[in-house]
Design a protein around this motif. Structure first.
Motif, PDB file in Angstrom:
ATOM      1  N   LYS A 124      47.322  49.511  37.999  1.00 37.58           N
ATOM      2  CA  LYS A 124      47.669  49.236  39.398  1.00 37.58           C
ATOM      3  C   LYS A 124      47.742  50.548  40.174  1.00 37.58           C
ATOM      4  N   THR A 125      47.117  50.559  41.331  1.00 36.41           N
ATOM      5  CA  THR A 125      47.211  51.696  42.241  1.00 36.41           C
ATOM      6  C   THR A 125      47.641  51.149  43.605  1.00 36.41           C
ATOM      7  N   LYS A 126      47.928  52.031  44.530  1.00 36.63           N
ATOM      8  CA  LYS A 126      48.317  51.553  45.862  1.00 36.63           C
ATOM      9  C   LYS A 126      47.147  50.895  46.596  1.00 36.63           C
ATOM     10  N   PHE A 127      45.926  51.077  46.058  1.00 40.39           N
ATOM     11  CA  PHE A 127      44.745  50.456  46.655  1.00 40.39           C
ATOM     12  C   PHE A 127      44.317  49.199  45.909  1.00 40.39           C
TER      13      PHE A 127
END
Length: 192
Positions: A55-58
């Protein structure tokens, strides 16, 4: 705890797994893999190779290339080189490349992993780290394959070689070099 729950607990974001690795934790690996893929917890990278998205902020992102390559090979003895790194040697190369080269002792050919193509090349020995000397030897080995002006790059590469530590350059040629790189660097490596 069910076998599927046990498998889910062992999965780590951003990791890559071979089917045989998942089979150690599952009593019905194919069914569990299918369920995990339907849930979005696993993604198929290539036949027999899966990853857990991180998971990334994007949003969800693929596992890091190093994790994918290591799982694909089932071995940590490889060297990944982006030909873009040649540009950092200051020898006049300017091209940008999309396909990393993976020197290893197991696989040869172009393989797509996680949406990216890698050029796997067999070598009898593979250095653990990419030093400036190894990069220069690799450049000389691959110069004929590159869309660069060989007549302009070669003299500059040899001048760069003259400024490098002879002992380290000689070791790079011995450990990683090819007959072509050895021939081109012979005048630089001759005893003074």
């Amino acid at each position: 705890m069910t076998a599927l729950s046990n498998l889910k607990r062992r999965l780590r974001p951003g990791q890559a797994y071979r089917r045989k690795d998942l089979a150690k934790w599952s009593n019905a690996v194919d069914r569990h893999v299918r369920q995990l893929m339907e849930e979005g917890r696993l993604e198929k990278v290539s036949p027999g190779l899966y990853m857990t998205p991180r998971k990334t902020k994007f949003g969800a992102a693929a596992a890091k290339p190093e994790k994918l390559v290591e799982a694909f090979l089932g071995d940590d003895r490889y060297l990944m080189v982006s030909p873009n790194a040649y540009n950092g040697l200051g020898v006049g190369t300017t091209q940008l490349y999309n396909e990393p080269v993976v020197y290893n002792r197991k696989r040869h050919g172009r393989f797509k992993l996680g949406g990216r193509t890698y050029d796997f090349r067999l070598r009898p020995s593979v250095p653990k780290h990419l030093s400036e000397e190894v990069l220069l030897v690799d450049l000389l080995h691959n110069l004929e394959r590159l869309p660069e002006d060989e007549a302009a790059v070669l003299p500059s590469a040899l001048k760069t070689a003259e400024r490098m530590d002879r002992r380290r350059l000689s070791r790079a040629v011995e450990d990683f070099g090819s007959a072509r790189a050895e021939r081109l660097l012979a005048p630089v490596l001759e005893p003074a």
